[in-house]
Write a protein that holds these residues in place. Sequence first.
Motif, PDB file in Angstrom:
ATOM      1  N   THR A  74      18.667  47.806 -21.384  1.00 52.50           N
ATOM      2  CA  THR A  74      17.260  48.203 -21.398  1.00 52.50           C
ATOM      3  C   THR A  74      16.819  48.613 -22.797  1.00 52.50           C
ATOM      4  O   THR A  74      15.709  48.268 -23.229  1.00 52.50           O
ATOM      5  CB  THR A  74      17.015  49.348 -20.402  1.00 52.50           C
ATOM      6  N   TRP A  75      17.674  49.340 -23.522  1.00 52.70           N
ATOM      7  CA  TRP A  75      17.328  49.705 -24.890  1.00 52.70           C
ATOM      8  C   TRP A  75      17.101  48.461 -25.743  1.00 52.70           C
ATOM      9  O   TRP A  75      16.140  48.389 -26.513  1.00 52.70           O
ATOM     10  CB  TRP A  75      18.420  50.567 -25.521  1.00 52.70           C
ATOM     11  N   GLY A  76      17.968  47.483 -25.607  1.00 53.32           N
ATOM     12  CA  GLY A  76      17.801  46.254 -26.371  1.00 53.32           C
ATOM     13  C   GLY A  76      16.497  45.557 -26.052  1.00 53.32           C
ATOM     14  O   GLY A  76      15.785  45.075 -26.945  1.00 53.32           O
ATOM     15  N   ALA A  77      16.162  45.516 -24.765  1.00 52.10           N
ATOM     16  CA  ALA A  77      14.937  44.844 -24.337  1.00 52.10           C
ATOM     17  C   ALA A  77      13.693  45.574 -24.822  1.00 52.10           C
ATOM     18  O   ALA A  77      12.723  44.952 -25.278  1.00 52.10           O
ATOM     19  CB  ALA A  77      14.916  44.718 -22.812  1.00 52.10           C
ATOM     20  N   LEU A  86      25.314  62.777 -16.048  1.00 52.40           N
ATOM     21  CA  LEU A  86      26.480  61.970 -15.702  1.00 52.40           C
ATOM     22  C   LEU A  86      26.425  61.450 -14.270  1.00 52.40           C
ATOM     23  O   LEU A  86      27.085  60.464 -13.939  1.00 52.40           O
ATOM     24  CB  LEU A  86      27.757  62.792 -15.913  1.00 52.40           C
ATOM     25  N   ASP A  87      25.625  62.091 -13.427  1.00 52.07           N
ATOM     26  CA  ASP A  87      25.489  61.627 -12.051  1.00 52.07           C
ATOM     27  C   ASP A  87      24.617  60.381 -11.949  1.00 52.07           C
ATOM     28  O   ASP A  87      24.649  59.679 -10.934  1.00 52.07           O
ATOM     29  CB  ASP A  87      24.881  62.726 -11.177  1.00 52.07           C
ATOM     30  N   ALA A  88      23.855  60.082 -13.012  1.00 53.22           N
ATOM     31  CA  ALA A  88      22.892  58.977 -12.943  1.00 53.22           C
ATOM     32  C   ALA A  88      23.120  57.905 -14.002  1.00 53.22           C
ATOM     33  O   ALA A  88      22.731  56.756 -13.818  1.00 53.22           O
ATOM     34  CB  ALA A  88      21.475  59.535 -13.085  1.00 53.22           C
ATOM     35  N   TYR A  89      23.739  58.262 -15.098  1.00 53.85           N
ATOM     36  CA  TYR A  89      23.826  57.379 -16.268  1.00 53.85           C
ATOM     37  C   TYR A  89      24.615  56.102 -15.978  1.00 53.85           C
ATOM     38  O   TYR A  89      25.689  56.142 -15.387  1.00 53.85           O
ATOM     39  CB  TYR A  89      24.479  58.138 -17.417  1.00 53.85           C
ATOM     40  N   ASP A  90      24.053  54.978 -16.425  1.00 56.63           N
ATOM     41  CA  ASP A  90      24.714  53.677 -16.326  1.00 56.63           C
ATOM     42  C   ASP A  90      24.718  53.075 -17.733  1.00 56.63           C
ATOM     43  O   ASP A  90      23.693  52.577 -18.205  1.00 56.63           O
ATOM     44  CB  ASP A  90      23.971  52.769 -15.341  1.00 56.63           C
ATOM     45  N   ALA A  91      25.854  53.147 -18.409  1.00 58.88           N
ATOM     46  CA  ALA A  91      25.925  52.772 -19.823  1.00 58.88           C
ATOM     47  C   ALA A  91      25.532  51.325 -20.064  1.00 58.88           C
ATOM     48  O   ALA A  91      24.781  51.020 -21.002  1.00 58.88           O
ATOM     49  CB  ALA A  91      27.338  53.036 -20.357  1.00 58.88           C
ATOM     50  N   ALA A  92      26.005  50.418 -19.226  1.00 61.19           N
ATOM     51  CA  ALA A  92      25.712  48.994 -19.429  1.00 61.19           C
ATOM     52  C   ALA A  92      24.234  48.705 -19.233  1.00 61.19           C
ATOM     53  O   ALA A  92      23.604  48.011 -20.038  1.00 61.19           O
ATOM     54  CB  ALA A  92      26.563  48.151 -18.494  1.00 61.19           C
ATOM     55  N   ALA A  93      23.667  49.229 -18.158  1.00 60.58           N
ATOM     56  CA  ALA A  93      22.248  49.002 -17.881  1.00 60.58           C
ATOM     57  C   ALA A  93      21.380  49.663 -18.945  1.00 60.58           C
ATOM     58  O   ALA A  93      20.360  49.099 -19.369  1.00 60.58           O
ATOM     59  CB  ALA A  93      21.886  49.537 -16.493  1.00 60.58           C
ATOM     60  N   ALA A  94      21.770  50.854 -19.390  1.00 60.23           N
ATOM     61  CA  ALA A  94      21.001  51.557 -20.421  1.00 60.23           C
ATOM     62  C   ALA A  94      20.999  50.765 -21.717  1.00 60.23           C
ATOM     63  O   ALA A  94      19.951  50.625 -22.370  1.00 60.23           O
ATOM     64  CB  ALA A  94      21.576  52.949 -20.643  1.00 60.23           C
ATOM     65  N   ILE A 146      -3.332  52.355 -27.892  1.00 64.39           N
ATOM     66  CA  ILE A 146      -2.012  51.970 -27.399  1.00 64.39           C
ATOM     67  C   ILE A 146      -1.912  50.450 -27.396  1.00 64.39           C
ATOM     68  O   ILE A 146      -2.678  49.764 -26.731  1.00 64.39           O
ATOM     69  CB  ILE A 146      -1.755  52.516 -25.984  1.00 64.39           C
ATOM     70  N   GLY A 147      -0.946  49.928 -28.158  1.00 61.85           N
ATOM     71  CA  GLY A 147      -0.804  48.484 -28.294  1.00 61.85           C
ATOM     72  C   GLY A 147       0.307  47.890 -27.454  1.00 61.85           C
ATOM     73  O   GLY A 147       0.397  46.658 -27.317  1.00 61.85           O
ATOM     74  N   ALA A 148       1.183  48.725 -26.880  1.00 67.52           N
ATOM     75  CA  ALA A 148       2.284  48.243 -26.047  1.00 67.52           C
ATOM     76  C   ALA A 148       2.817  49.417 -25.244  1.00 67.52           C
ATOM     77  O   ALA A 148       2.889  50.543 -25.747  1.00 67.52           O
ATOM     78  CB  ALA A 148       3.390  47.632 -26.897  1.00 67.52           C
ATOM     79  N   VAL A 149       3.190  49.161 -23.988  1.00 67.12           N
ATOM     80  CA  VAL A 149       3.660  50.218 -23.086  1.00 67.12           C
ATOM     81  C   VAL A 149       5.020  49.837 -22.511  1.00 67.12           C
ATOM     82  O   VAL A 149       5.199  48.716 -22.031  1.00 67.12           O
ATOM     83  CB  VAL A 149       2.687  50.446 -21.915  1.00 67.12           C
ATOM     84  N   VAL A 150       5.960  50.781 -22.554  1.00 65.36           N
ATOM     85  CA  VAL A 150       7.235  50.620 -21.849  1.00 65.36           C
ATOM     86  C   VAL A 150       7.357  51.760 -20.846  1.00 65.36           C
ATOM     87  O   VAL A 150       7.340  52.938 -21.219  1.00 65.36           O
ATOM     88  CB  VAL A 150       8.433  50.620 -22.813  1.00 65.36           C
ATOM     89  N   ASP A 151       7.475  51.392 -19.578  1.00 65.11           N
ATOM     90  CA  ASP A 151       7.589  52.341 -18.469  1.00 65.11           C
ATOM     91  C   ASP A 151       8.992  52.214 -17.890  1.00 65.11           C
ATOM     92  O   ASP A 151       9.313  51.223 -17.249  1.00 65.11           O
ATOM     93  CB  ASP A 151       6.518  52.016 -17.418  1.00 65.11           C
ATOM     94  N   ILE A 152       9.831  53.202 -18.174  1.00 63.25           N
ATOM     95  CA  ILE A 152      11.170  53.242 -17.584  1.00 63.25           C
ATOM     96  C   ILE A 152      11.134  54.336 -16.535  1.00 63.25           C
ATOM     97  O   ILE A 152      11.287  55.520 -16.845  1.00 63.25           O
ATOM     98  CB  ILE A 152      12.260  53.551 -18.633  1.00 63.25           C
TER      99      ILE A 152
END
Length: 221
Positions: A208-211, A197-205, A122-128
């Motif tokens: 985070t995807w970009g990052a 839909l109760d949890a999704y935040d389009a802007a934050a998502a 494993i060379g890199a880890v992303v924990d969301i």
Amino acid sequence: MAARDRIPAYLVTPASGAGRGIVVIHDAWGLGDFVRDGCDRLAREGFVALAPDLLRGCEPRDLAAAEKLAAELDADAVVAGLESAIAELYNQPETVGPSIGALGFGLGGSLALLLAARQRRIGAVVDIGGPGLERELESELARVRAPVMAVLAGDSATPGAASAAERLRAGLASAGVRASVELRAGVGDGYMDDTRLDAYDAAAAAETWGALLAFFRSELA
């Protein structure tokens, strides 16, 4: 592994024909549309993405069922399954590079860290993830060597988000790991999952995807 122990998985390869490998680890809700769509997105960005189905086809109907299934998982058996997924990624002719990434959501975020502690490929880890950091994982953080990007939900339903983020940050720093640990205010568990839909935040998502894409491109180059 024996045939009866094989874990089903979702595999997507890039149209370019070759790319760095990423193992995608689902949350307690299982290998649903969100995780499959995430693999598709990674492939469109040039990665080979493989998501093992750790719940073997089970998709919980509610939070209580999801938590029950997650609690019943055996960590050692799960890591063994994830190591088989790593081997399968390396077996793909499209996978290039000496190491692969691990991307985990919720429960999968903790498993991605645990996998990195036990597997040097494993060379890199992303924990969301949410804020829960299991004690057994804390004891293994000293073995992590790959750089880590972690984004924890500040408004998680599980108490202790701030202290969990600080424990994770301290554990990785003590291990000498180059890491970014963010406690993101204003989002809850599953904020990246557009099927919830109760949890999704389009802007934050989107942010985070970009990052995480930039992180993988940099660390797996």
